[in-house]
Write a protein that holds these residues in place. Structure first.
Motif, PDB file in Angstrom:
ATOM      1  N   GLY A 186       0.808  -1.209   0.000  1.00 32.88           N
ATOM      2  CA  GLY A 186       0.000   0.000   0.000  1.00 32.88           C
ATOM      3  C   GLY A 186       0.842   1.259   0.000  1.00 32.88           C
ATOM      4  N   ILE A 187       1.921   1.246   0.753  1.00 37.94           N
ATOM      5  CA  ILE A 187       2.816   2.408   0.808  1.00 37.94           C
ATOM      6  C   ILE A 187       3.436   2.678  -0.558  1.00 37.94           C
ATOM      7  CG2 ILE A 187       5.021   3.219   1.742  1.00 37.94           C
ATOM      8  CD1 ILE A 187       4.185   1.839   4.406  1.00 37.94           C
ATOM      9  N   GLU A 188       3.892   1.625  -1.213  1.00 35.91           N
ATOM     10  CA  GLU A 188       4.487   1.803  -2.535  1.00 35.91           C
ATOM     11  C   GLU A 188       3.460   2.298  -3.540  1.00 35.91           C
ATOM     12  OE1 GLU A 188       7.045   2.078  -5.711  1.00 35.91           O
ATOM     13  OE2 GLU A 188       7.389   2.087  -3.545  1.00 35.91           O
ATOM     14  N   ASP A 189       2.204   1.859  -3.388  1.00 38.92           N
ATOM     15  CA  ASP A 189       1.137   2.338  -4.265  1.00 38.92           C
ATOM     16  C   ASP A 189       1.003   3.855  -4.160  1.00 38.92           C
ATOM     17  OD1 ASP A 189      -1.683   2.954  -5.169  1.00 38.92           O
ATOM     18  OD2 ASP A 189      -1.732   0.780  -5.446  1.00 38.92           O
ATOM     19  N   TYR A 190       0.964   4.374  -2.938  1.00 40.22           N
ATOM     20  CA  TYR A 190       0.919   5.825  -2.741  1.00 40.22           C
ATOM     21  C   TYR A 190       2.164   6.506  -3.304  1.00 40.22           C
ATOM     22  CZ  TYR A 190      -3.128   5.996   0.459  1.00 40.22           C
ATOM     23  OH  TYR A 190      -4.392   5.939   1.016  1.00 40.22           O
ATOM     24  N   CYS A 191       3.318   5.902  -3.089  1.00 38.19           N
ATOM     25  CA  CYS A 191       4.568   6.524  -3.527  1.00 38.19           C
ATOM     26  C   CYS A 191       4.638   6.650  -5.044  1.00 38.19           C
ATOM     27  CB  CYS A 191       5.760   5.725  -3.004  1.00 38.19           C
ATOM     28  SG  CYS A 191       6.083   5.930  -1.237  1.00 38.19           S
ATOM     29  N   ILE A 192       4.123   5.667  -5.745  1.00 40.30           N
ATOM     30  CA  ILE A 192       4.122   5.736  -7.211  1.00 40.30           C
ATOM     31  C   ILE A 192       3.349   6.972  -7.670  1.00 40.30           C
ATOM     32  CG2 ILE A 192       3.222   4.645  -9.305  1.00 40.30           C
ATOM     33  CD1 ILE A 192       3.811   1.918  -7.935  1.00 40.30           C
ATOM     34  N   SER A 193       2.165   7.157  -7.115  1.00 39.68           N
ATOM     35  CA  SER A 193       1.357   8.311  -7.521  1.00 39.68           C
ATOM     36  C   SER A 193       1.973   9.623  -7.058  1.00 39.68           C
ATOM     37  CB  SER A 193      -0.069   8.171  -6.965  1.00 39.68           C
ATOM     38  OG  SER A 193      -0.740   7.090  -7.564  1.00 39.68           O
ATOM     39  N   MET A 194       2.579   9.638  -5.882  1.00 33.54           N
ATOM     40  CA  MET A 194       3.214  10.868  -5.408  1.00 33.54           C
ATOM     41  C   MET A 194       4.383  11.250  -6.295  1.00 33.54           C
ATOM     42  SD  MET A 194       3.081  13.348  -3.261  1.00 33.54           S
ATOM     43  CE  MET A 194       2.271  12.936  -1.691  1.00 33.54           C
ATOM     44  N   ARG A 195       5.163  10.278  -6.739  1.00 35.31           N
ATOM     45  CA  ARG A 195       6.265  10.595  -7.648  1.00 35.31           C
ATOM     46  C   ARG A 195       5.736  11.204  -8.939  1.00 35.31           C
ATOM     47  NH1 ARG A 195       7.733   5.071  -6.394  1.00 35.31           N
ATOM     48  NH2 ARG A 195       9.122   5.039  -4.579  1.00 35.31           N
ATOM     49  N   ARG A 196       4.619  10.691  -9.422  1.00 33.01           N
ATOM     50  CA  ARG A 196       4.023  11.224 -10.642  1.00 33.01           C
ATOM     51  C   ARG A 196       3.491  12.640 -10.448  1.00 33.01           C
ATOM     52  NH1 ARG A 196       0.538   5.691 -11.917  1.00 33.01           N
ATOM     53  NH2 ARG A 196       2.222   4.516 -12.946  1.00 33.01           N
ATOM     54  N   ALA A 197       3.014  12.939  -9.243  1.00 29.47           N
ATOM     55  CA  ALA A 197       2.370  14.234  -8.983  1.00 29.47           C
ATOM     56  C   ALA A 197       3.353  15.336  -8.610  1.00 29.47           C
ATOM     57  CB  ALA A 197       1.336  14.083  -7.867  1.00 29.47           C
ATOM     58  N   ALA A 198       4.555  14.985  -8.204  1.00 29.15           N
ATOM     59  CA  ALA A 198       5.495  15.960  -7.658  1.00 29.15           C
ATOM     60  C   ALA A 198       5.730  17.117  -8.622  1.00 29.15           C
ATOM     61  CB  ALA A 198       6.819  15.271  -7.320  1.00 29.15           C
ATOM     62  N   LEU A 233       6.684   8.772   2.101  1.00 28.88           N
ATOM     63  CA  LEU A 233       6.339   9.901   1.225  1.00 28.88           C
ATOM     64  C   LEU A 233       7.296  11.072   1.424  1.00 28.88           C
ATOM     65  CD1 LEU A 233       2.434   9.854   1.465  1.00 28.88           C
ATOM     66  CD2 LEU A 233       3.861   9.084  -0.442  1.00 28.88           C
ATOM     67  N   ASP A 234       7.848  11.226   2.625  1.00 30.03           N
ATOM     68  CA  ASP A 234       8.812  12.298   2.883  1.00 30.03           C
ATOM     69  C   ASP A 234      10.055  12.164   2.008  1.00 30.03           C
ATOM     70  OD1 ASP A 234       7.201  13.437   4.774  1.00 30.03           O
ATOM     71  OD2 ASP A 234       8.342  12.729   6.512  1.00 30.03           O
ATOM     72  N   GLY A 235      10.323  10.948   1.541  1.00 29.22           N
ATOM     73  CA  GLY A 235      11.498  10.730   0.703  1.00 29.22           C
ATOM     74  C   GLY A 235      11.306  11.180  -0.733  1.00 29.22           C
ATOM     75  N   ILE A 236      10.089  11.638  -1.066  1.00 29.98           N
ATOM     76  CA  ILE A 236       9.796  12.096  -2.423  1.00 29.98           C
ATOM     77  C   ILE A 236       9.778  13.619  -2.437  1.00 29.98           C
ATOM     78  CG2 ILE A 236       8.096  12.076  -4.288  1.00 29.98           C
ATOM     79  CD1 ILE A 236       7.130   9.367  -3.126  1.00 29.98           C
ATOM     80  N   ASP A 237      10.728  14.200  -3.148  1.00 32.29           N
ATOM     81  CA  ASP A 237      10.834  15.661  -3.200  1.00 32.29           C
ATOM     82  C   ASP A 237       9.663  16.233  -4.006  1.00 32.29           C
ATOM     83  OD1 ASP A 237      11.957  18.199  -2.855  1.00 32.29           O
ATOM     84  OD2 ASP A 237      12.964  18.076  -4.797  1.00 32.29           O
ATOM     85  N   ARG A 238       8.933  17.161  -3.412  1.00 31.11           N
ATOM     86  CA  ARG A 238       7.806  17.793  -4.095  1.00 31.11           C
ATOM     87  C   ARG A 238       7.695  19.240  -3.628  1.00 31.11           C
ATOM     88  NH1 ARG A 238       6.196  14.127  -0.195  1.00 31.11           N
ATOM     89  NH2 ARG A 238       4.722  14.901   1.387  1.00 31.11           N
ATOM     90  N   PRO A 239       7.547  20.175  -4.540  1.00 28.95           N
ATOM     91  CA  PRO A 239       7.499  21.584  -4.153  1.00 28.95           C
ATOM     92  C   PRO A 239       6.140  22.047  -3.669  1.00 28.95           C
ATOM     93  CG  PRO A 239       7.413  21.376  -6.531  1.00 28.95           C
ATOM     94  CD  PRO A 239       7.621  19.993  -5.999  1.00 28.95           C
ATOM     95  N   GLN A 240       5.065  21.355  -4.081  1.00 27.84           N
ATOM     96  CA  GLN A 240       3.729  21.820  -3.725  1.00 27.84           C
ATOM     97  C   GLN A 240       3.325  21.325  -2.334  1.00 27.84           C
ATOM     98  OE1 GLN A 240       4.312  19.075  -5.716  1.00 27.84           O
ATOM     99  NE2 GLN A 240       2.378  18.388  -6.636  1.00 27.84           N
TER     100      GLN A 240
END
Length: 382
Positions: A186-198, A233-240
Protein backbone atom coordinates in the motif's frame (compact mmCIF):
# COMPACT_ATOMS: atom_id res chain seq x y z
CA UNK A 1 -7.57 43.34 -12.54
CA UNK A 2 -11.19 44.46 -12.66
CA UNK A 3 -13.64 42.84 -10.28
CA UNK A 4 -17.32 42.16 -10.81
CA UNK A 5 -17.99 43.67 -7.39
CA UNK A 6 -16.52 47.01 -8.57
CA UNK A 7 -18.84 47.37 -11.57
CA UNK A 8 -22.49 48.21 -10.96
CA UNK A 9 -23.67 46.83 -14.30
CA UNK A 10 -21.50 43.69 -14.31
CA UNK A 11 -22.54 42.99 -10.73
CA UNK A 12 -26.22 43.41 -11.62
CA UNK A 13 -25.93 41.10 -14.64
CA UNK A 14 -24.06 38.52 -12.59
CA UNK A 15 -26.69 38.52 -9.86
CA UNK A 16 -29.61 38.36 -12.31
CA UNK A 17 -27.99 35.52 -14.26
CA UNK A 18 -27.28 33.58 -11.09
CA UNK A 19 -30.86 33.98 -9.92
CA UNK A 20 -32.09 32.84 -13.34
CA UNK A 21 -29.83 29.77 -13.27
CA UNK A 22 -30.97 28.95 -9.74
CA UNK A 23 -34.61 29.07 -10.81
CA UNK A 24 -33.96 27.13 -14.01
CA UNK A 25 -31.98 24.40 -12.30
CA UNK A 26 -34.56 23.91 -9.55
CA UNK A 27 -37.65 23.85 -11.73
CA UNK A 28 -36.44 22.71 -15.16
CA UNK A 29 -33.00 21.10 -15.29
CA UNK A 30 -32.96 19.08 -12.08
CA UNK A 31 -36.41 17.45 -12.40
CA UNK A 32 -36.28 16.90 -16.17
CA UNK A 33 -32.63 16.22 -16.97
CA UNK A 34 -30.87 15.15 -13.74
CA UNK A 35 -33.21 13.61 -11.19
CA UNK A 36 -35.36 11.88 -13.80
CA UNK A 37 -32.69 9.18 -14.30
CA UNK A 38 -30.71 7.02 -11.83
CA UNK A 39 -27.84 8.94 -10.23
CA UNK A 40 -25.15 6.81 -11.89
CA UNK A 41 -26.57 7.75 -15.30
CA UNK A 42 -26.91 11.41 -14.30
CA UNK A 43 -23.24 11.42 -13.27
CA UNK A 44 -22.18 9.97 -16.63
CA UNK A 45 -24.28 12.57 -18.47
CA UNK A 46 -22.62 15.37 -16.51
CA UNK A 47 -19.12 14.12 -17.36
CA UNK A 48 -20.07 13.83 -21.04
CA UNK A 49 -21.47 17.36 -20.96
CA UNK A 50 -18.19 18.66 -19.52
CA UNK A 51 -16.12 16.84 -22.14
CA UNK A 52 -18.15 18.33 -24.97
CA UNK A 53 -18.68 21.90 -23.77
CA UNK A 54 -15.04 22.52 -22.87
CA UNK A 55 -14.43 22.70 -26.63
CA UNK A 56 -17.07 25.41 -27.22
CA UNK A 57 -15.34 28.80 -26.61
CA UNK A 58 -18.49 30.97 -26.90
CA UNK A 59 -20.22 28.96 -24.19
CA UNK A 60 -17.17 29.22 -21.92
CA UNK A 61 -16.99 32.98 -22.51
CA UNK A 62 -20.67 33.35 -21.61
CA UNK A 63 -20.22 31.22 -18.51
CA UNK A 64 -17.24 33.25 -17.36
CA UNK A 65 -18.83 36.61 -18.16
CA UNK A 66 -22.19 35.94 -16.55
CA UNK A 67 -21.51 33.52 -13.69
CA UNK A 68 -18.00 34.17 -12.41
CA UNK A 69 -18.36 36.58 -9.48
CA UNK A 70 -15.04 38.14 -8.46
CA UNK A 71 -14.35 40.24 -5.40
CA UNK A 72 -11.00 41.17 -3.81
CA UNK A 73 -12.29 40.31 -0.33
CA UNK A 74 -12.44 36.64 -1.37
CA UNK A 75 -8.78 36.40 -2.40
CA UNK A 76 -6.66 34.42 0.00
CA UNK A 77 -3.26 32.76 0.39
CA UNK A 78 -3.14 29.33 2.02
CA UNK A 79 0.00 27.20 2.32
CA UNK A 80 1.76 29.77 0.07
CA UNK A 81 -0.74 29.17 -2.73
CA UNK A 82 -2.80 32.11 -4.02
CA UNK A 83 -6.53 31.53 -4.46
CA UNK A 84 -9.03 33.82 -6.19
CA UNK A 85 -11.52 32.56 -3.60
CA UNK A 86 -11.56 29.81 -0.94
CA UNK A 87 -14.11 27.53 -2.65
CA UNK A 88 -13.18 24.27 -4.32
CA UNK A 89 -14.67 21.08 -5.66
CA UNK A 90 -13.80 18.18 -3.40
CA UNK A 91 -12.24 14.98 -4.71
CA UNK A 92 -14.69 12.23 -5.56
CA UNK A 93 -16.72 13.75 -8.39
CA UNK A 94 -14.20 14.49 -11.14
CA UNK A 95 -12.29 11.23 -10.93
CA UNK A 96 -10.53 11.48 -14.28
CA UNK A 97 -10.08 15.26 -14.58
CA UNK A 98 -12.84 16.01 -17.08
CA UNK A 99 -14.30 19.11 -15.41
CA UNK A 100 -11.56 21.74 -14.82
CA UNK A 101 -12.31 23.91 -17.86
CA UNK A 102 -15.96 24.42 -16.91
CA UNK A 103 -15.18 24.86 -13.21
CA UNK A 104 -12.46 27.41 -13.97
CA UNK A 105 -14.80 29.48 -16.14
CA UNK A 106 -17.57 29.20 -13.54
CA UNK A 107 -15.24 30.77 -10.98
CA UNK A 108 -14.09 27.99 -8.65
CA UNK A 109 -11.05 28.89 -6.60
CA UNK A 110 -9.66 25.38 -6.97
CA UNK A 111 -10.55 21.81 -7.81
CA UNK A 112 -9.27 18.55 -6.38
CA UNK A 113 -9.37 15.88 -9.08
CA UNK A 114 -9.44 12.16 -8.28
CA UNK A 115 -8.92 10.43 -6.04
CA UNK A 116 -6.62 8.61 -8.43
CA UNK A 117 -4.55 5.49 -7.90
CA UNK A 118 -1.30 4.05 -9.21
CA UNK A 119 -3.14 1.47 -11.33
CA UNK A 120 -6.37 1.94 -13.27
CA UNK A 121 -9.24 0.92 -11.02
CA UNK A 122 -12.73 -0.27 -12.00
CA UNK A 123 -14.20 0.61 -8.62
CA UNK A 124 -17.00 -1.21 -6.87
CA UNK A 125 -19.94 -2.89 -8.62
CA UNK A 126 -22.67 -0.41 -9.55
CA UNK A 127 -24.82 1.33 -8.47
CA UNK A 128 -22.28 3.77 -7.10
CA UNK A 129 -24.78 6.38 -5.91
CA UNK A 130 -28.13 6.55 -4.16
CA UNK A 131 -29.96 9.84 -3.70
CA UNK A 132 -31.26 10.91 -0.29
CA UNK A 133 -32.93 14.25 -1.10
CA UNK A 134 -34.67 14.41 2.26
CA UNK A 135 -31.21 14.72 3.83
CA UNK A 136 -29.51 16.73 1.05
CA UNK A 137 -27.24 13.71 0.73
CA UNK A 138 -25.93 11.01 -1.55
CA UNK A 139 -24.91 7.51 -0.55
CA UNK A 140 -21.56 7.06 -2.29
CA UNK A 141 -19.95 3.67 -2.98
CA UNK A 142 -17.66 4.28 -5.96
CA UNK A 143 -14.52 2.59 -4.66
CA UNK A 144 -11.97 4.87 -6.33
CA UNK A 145 -12.84 4.15 -9.96
CA UNK A 146 -10.37 5.99 -12.22
CA UNK A 147 -8.13 5.59 -15.26
CA UNK A 148 -4.87 5.61 -13.27
CA UNK A 149 -2.73 8.37 -11.82
CA UNK A 150 -0.35 8.50 -14.78
CA UNK A 151 -3.15 9.70 -17.07
CA UNK A 152 -5.10 11.70 -14.48
CA UNK A 153 -2.04 13.66 -13.35
CA UNK A 154 -1.10 14.42 -16.97
CA UNK A 155 -4.58 15.90 -17.43
CA UNK A 156 -4.40 17.78 -14.12
CA UNK A 157 -1.06 19.36 -15.02
CA UNK A 158 -2.43 20.52 -18.37
CA UNK A 159 -5.58 21.89 -16.72
CA UNK A 160 -3.55 23.78 -14.12
CA UNK A 161 -1.20 25.20 -16.74
CA UNK A 162 -4.05 26.52 -18.88
CA UNK A 163 -6.47 27.69 -16.17
CA UNK A 164 -7.47 31.35 -15.97
CA UNK A 165 -7.54 31.65 -12.17
CA UNK A 166 -8.34 28.23 -10.72
CA UNK A 167 -5.76 26.19 -8.84
CA UNK A 168 -5.76 22.44 -9.49
CA UNK A 169 -4.97 19.81 -6.87
CA UNK A 170 -4.82 16.06 -7.28
CA UNK A 171 -5.92 13.53 -4.68
CA UNK A 172 -4.02 10.24 -4.58
CA UNK A 173 -5.23 7.04 -2.94
CA UNK A 174 -4.41 3.34 -2.74
CA UNK A 175 -5.65 1.22 -5.64
CA UNK A 176 -8.81 -0.71 -4.80
CA UNK A 177 -8.31 -4.02 -6.60
CA UNK A 178 -7.40 -7.65 -6.01
CA UNK A 179 -3.68 -6.86 -6.13
CA UNK A 180 -3.79 -5.09 -2.77
CA UNK A 181 -1.38 -6.68 -0.32
CA UNK A 182 0.23 -5.72 2.97
CA UNK A 183 1.10 -2.28 4.29
CA UNK A 184 4.34 -2.16 2.32
CA UNK A 185 2.44 -2.76 -0.92
CA UNK A 186 0.00 0.00 0.00
CA UNK A 187 2.82 2.41 0.81
CA UNK A 188 4.49 1.80 -2.53
CA UNK A 189 1.14 2.34 -4.26
CA UNK A 190 0.92 5.83 -2.74
CA UNK A 191 4.57 6.52 -3.53
CA UNK A 192 4.12 5.74 -7.21
CA UNK A 193 1.36 8.31 -7.52
CA UNK A 194 3.21 10.87 -5.41
CA UNK A 195 6.27 10.59 -7.65
CA UNK A 196 4.02 11.22 -10.64
CA UNK A 197 2.37 14.23 -8.98
CA UNK A 198 5.50 15.96 -7.66
CA UNK A 199 5.64 19.53 -8.93
CA UNK A 200 2.82 19.11 -11.44
CA UNK A 201 -0.17 20.57 -9.58
CA UNK A 202 -0.80 23.40 -7.14
CA UNK A 203 -1.38 20.95 -4.29
CA UNK A 204 -1.52 17.22 -3.68
CA UNK A 205 -3.98 15.51 -1.34
CA UNK A 206 -3.26 12.11 0.19
CA UNK A 207 -6.55 10.28 0.74
CA UNK A 208 -6.10 7.80 3.61
CA UNK A 209 -9.80 7.61 4.50
CA UNK A 210 -11.81 6.24 1.57
CA UNK A 211 -14.60 4.22 3.23
CA UNK A 212 -15.47 2.21 0.12
CA UNK A 213 -12.50 -0.11 -0.46
CA UNK A 214 -12.01 -3.77 0.36
CA UNK A 215 -8.59 -3.02 1.89
CA UNK A 216 -10.20 -0.69 4.44
CA UNK A 217 -8.36 2.25 5.97
CA UNK A 218 -5.22 0.68 7.45
CA UNK A 219 -3.26 3.93 7.56
CA UNK A 220 -5.69 5.50 10.00
CA UNK A 221 -5.92 2.35 12.13
CA UNK A 222 -2.90 3.41 14.15
CA UNK A 223 -0.41 6.29 14.41
CA UNK A 224 2.36 3.81 13.61
CA UNK A 225 0.84 2.88 10.25
CA UNK A 226 0.33 6.52 9.32
CA UNK A 227 3.89 7.32 10.34
CA UNK A 228 5.23 4.54 8.10
CA UNK A 229 3.33 5.89 5.11
CA UNK A 230 4.47 9.48 5.51
CA UNK A 231 8.04 8.51 6.31
CA UNK A 232 8.11 6.93 2.85
CA UNK A 233 6.34 9.90 1.23
CA UNK A 234 8.81 12.30 2.88
CA UNK A 235 11.50 10.73 0.70
CA UNK A 236 9.80 12.10 -2.42
CA UNK A 237 10.83 15.66 -3.20
CA UNK A 238 7.81 17.79 -4.09
CA UNK A 239 7.50 21.58 -4.15
CA UNK A 240 3.73 21.82 -3.73
CA UNK A 241 1.97 21.63 -0.34
CA UNK A 242 0.46 18.35 0.80
CA UNK A 243 -2.92 17.89 2.47
CA UNK A 244 -4.20 14.68 4.02
CA UNK A 245 -7.86 13.70 3.69
CA UNK A 246 -8.92 12.37 7.08
CA UNK A 247 -11.93 10.35 8.27
CA UNK A 248 -14.94 12.01 9.87
CA UNK A 249 -15.95 9.43 12.46
CA UNK A 250 -12.79 8.83 14.50
CA UNK A 251 -13.02 9.50 18.26
CA UNK A 252 -11.12 12.70 19.00
CA UNK A 253 -8.42 11.00 21.07
CA UNK A 254 -7.55 8.77 18.12
CA UNK A 255 -7.78 11.65 15.63
CA UNK A 256 -5.48 13.80 17.75
CA UNK A 257 -2.81 11.08 17.69
CA UNK A 258 -3.04 10.83 13.91
CA UNK A 259 -2.81 14.60 13.49
CA UNK A 260 0.23 14.70 15.75
CA UNK A 261 1.92 12.23 13.43
CA UNK A 262 1.16 14.41 10.40
CA UNK A 263 2.77 17.46 12.01
CA UNK A 264 6.04 15.54 12.15
CA UNK A 265 6.12 15.05 8.38
CA UNK A 266 6.06 17.02 5.14
CA UNK A 267 2.38 17.83 5.48
CA UNK A 268 0.99 21.36 5.38
CA UNK A 269 -2.75 20.79 5.73
CA UNK A 270 -5.67 18.45 6.28
CA UNK A 271 -8.96 17.99 4.41
CA UNK A 272 -11.75 17.51 6.97
CA UNK A 273 -13.36 15.25 6.30
CA UNK A 274 -14.33 12.26 4.22
CA UNK A 275 -17.80 10.70 3.94
CA UNK A 276 -19.92 10.11 7.04
CA UNK A 277 -20.33 6.43 7.98
CA UNK A 278 -22.78 7.10 10.82
CA UNK A 279 -26.40 6.42 9.81
CA UNK A 280 -27.83 7.05 13.26
CA UNK A 281 -31.30 8.60 13.05
CA UNK A 282 -31.46 8.30 9.26
CA UNK A 283 -33.87 6.09 7.36
CA UNK A 284 -31.64 4.41 4.79
CA UNK A 285 -32.14 0.95 3.22
CA UNK A 286 -29.68 -1.49 4.77
CA UNK A 287 -28.63 -2.85 1.40
CA UNK A 288 -27.32 0.54 0.29
CA UNK A 289 -23.56 0.46 0.76
CA UNK A 290 -21.21 3.41 1.12
CA UNK A 291 -20.70 6.66 2.98
CA UNK A 292 -22.94 9.70 3.28
CA UNK A 293 -22.20 13.04 1.65
CA UNK A 294 -23.81 16.43 2.12
CA UNK A 295 -26.26 17.22 4.93
CA UNK A 296 -25.29 14.43 7.36
CA UNK A 297 -21.73 15.80 7.34
CA UNK A 298 -22.45 19.48 8.06
CA UNK A 299 -22.38 19.64 11.83
CA UNK A 300 -19.87 16.84 12.41
CA UNK A 301 -17.33 18.28 9.98
CA UNK A 302 -17.69 21.77 11.44
CA UNK A 303 -17.07 20.42 14.94
CA UNK A 304 -14.02 18.49 13.71
CA UNK A 305 -12.66 21.59 11.98
CA UNK A 306 -13.02 23.61 15.19
CA UNK A 307 -11.34 20.99 17.36
CA UNK A 308 -8.50 20.58 14.91
CA UNK A 309 -8.01 24.33 14.60
CA UNK A 310 -7.85 24.82 18.37
CA UNK A 311 -5.03 22.30 18.77
CA UNK A 312 -3.28 22.28 15.40
CA UNK A 313 -4.24 25.54 13.69
CA UNK A 314 -0.73 26.91 14.04
CA UNK A 315 0.73 23.83 12.33
CA UNK A 316 -1.83 22.63 9.79
CA UNK A 317 -4.04 24.51 7.35
CA UNK A 318 -7.58 23.16 7.19
CA UNK A 319 -9.82 22.58 4.18
CA UNK A 320 -13.37 22.10 5.44
CA UNK A 321 -15.54 19.59 3.57
CA UNK A 322 -19.10 18.40 4.04
CA UNK A 323 -22.60 19.77 3.84
CA UNK A 324 -21.98 23.26 2.45
CA UNK A 325 -25.20 24.42 0.76
CA UNK A 326 -25.40 28.06 1.86
CA UNK A 327 -23.00 30.98 2.34
CA UNK A 328 -23.80 30.81 6.06
CA UNK A 329 -22.63 27.21 6.26
CA UNK A 330 -19.43 28.04 4.40
CA UNK A 331 -18.85 31.03 6.68
CA UNK A 332 -19.40 28.83 9.75
CA UNK A 333 -16.67 26.46 8.58
CA UNK A 334 -14.31 29.38 8.02
CA UNK A 335 -15.05 30.86 11.44
CA UNK A 336 -14.50 27.37 12.92
CA UNK A 337 -11.01 27.27 11.42
CA UNK A 338 -11.18 26.30 7.73
CA UNK A 339 -9.05 28.38 5.37
CA UNK A 340 -10.53 26.60 2.34
CA UNK A 341 -14.02 25.16 1.80
CA UNK A 342 -14.88 22.24 -0.48
CA UNK A 343 -18.18 20.75 -1.60
CA UNK A 344 -19.82 18.33 -4.06
CA UNK A 345 -23.42 17.61 -3.02
CA UNK A 346 -24.36 21.29 -3.24
CA UNK A 347 -23.46 21.23 -6.92
CA UNK A 348 -25.78 18.27 -7.50
CA UNK A 349 -28.73 19.47 -5.43
CA UNK A 350 -28.54 23.22 -6.10
CA UNK A 351 -26.88 23.51 -9.50
CA UNK A 352 -23.64 24.78 -11.10
CA UNK A 353 -24.41 28.41 -10.25
CA UNK A 354 -24.05 27.51 -6.56
CA UNK A 355 -20.40 28.52 -6.65
CA UNK A 356 -21.55 32.08 -7.45
CA UNK A 357 -24.18 32.01 -4.71
CA UNK A 358 -21.56 30.93 -2.17
CA UNK A 359 -18.97 33.51 -3.21
CA UNK A 360 -21.37 36.43 -3.34
CA UNK A 361 -22.92 35.45 -0.01
CA UNK A 362 -19.58 34.97 1.73
CA UNK A 363 -18.36 38.39 0.57
CA UNK A 364 -21.48 39.99 2.06
CA UNK A 365 -21.06 38.13 5.35
CA UNK A 366 -17.40 39.10 5.66
CA UNK A 367 -18.17 42.78 5.09
CA UNK A 368 -21.15 42.67 7.44
CA UNK A 369 -18.88 41.52 10.26
CA UNK A 370 -16.10 43.99 9.51
CA UNK A 371 -13.55 41.62 7.97
CA UNK A 372 -11.43 42.76 5.04
CA UNK A 373 -10.34 39.26 3.98
CA UNK A 374 -11.20 35.58 4.37
CA UNK A 375 -8.06 34.96 6.42
CA UNK A 376 -9.17 37.45 9.09
CA UNK A 377 -12.28 35.36 9.77
CA UNK A 378 -10.53 31.97 9.97
CA UNK A 379 -10.95 30.44 13.41
CA UNK A 380 -12.60 33.38 15.15
CA UNK A 381 -15.24 31.09 16.72
CA UNK A 382 -12.90 28.22 17.56
Amino acid sequence: MSYVSDSFWHDAVNKATTDLFTFGYKYVIKPNFVFNVPPDEAHDRMITFCRVTKHIPPLLWAERTMLNYTDPILETNVMDVDFANPFGLSAGLDKNCDMPVLLDNAGFGFETVGSTTSRPCAGNPKPWFHRLPEYDSMMVHVGLANIGSDKVIDRAEKAWTHAHDMQVSVSIARTNDDRCGDLDEGIEDYCISMRRAAGRTAMVEVNVSCPNTHAGEPFTDSPENLDRLFTALDGIDRPQPTLVKMPLNKPWDEMRELLEVLTEHNVQGVSLANLNKDRTGLEIPREWEGGLSGGPCTRASEELVARTYREFGDRLAIAGIGGVFTPEQAYAKIRAGASLVMFISSLMYRGPQQITVLKRGLAELLRRDGFSSVSEAVGVDA
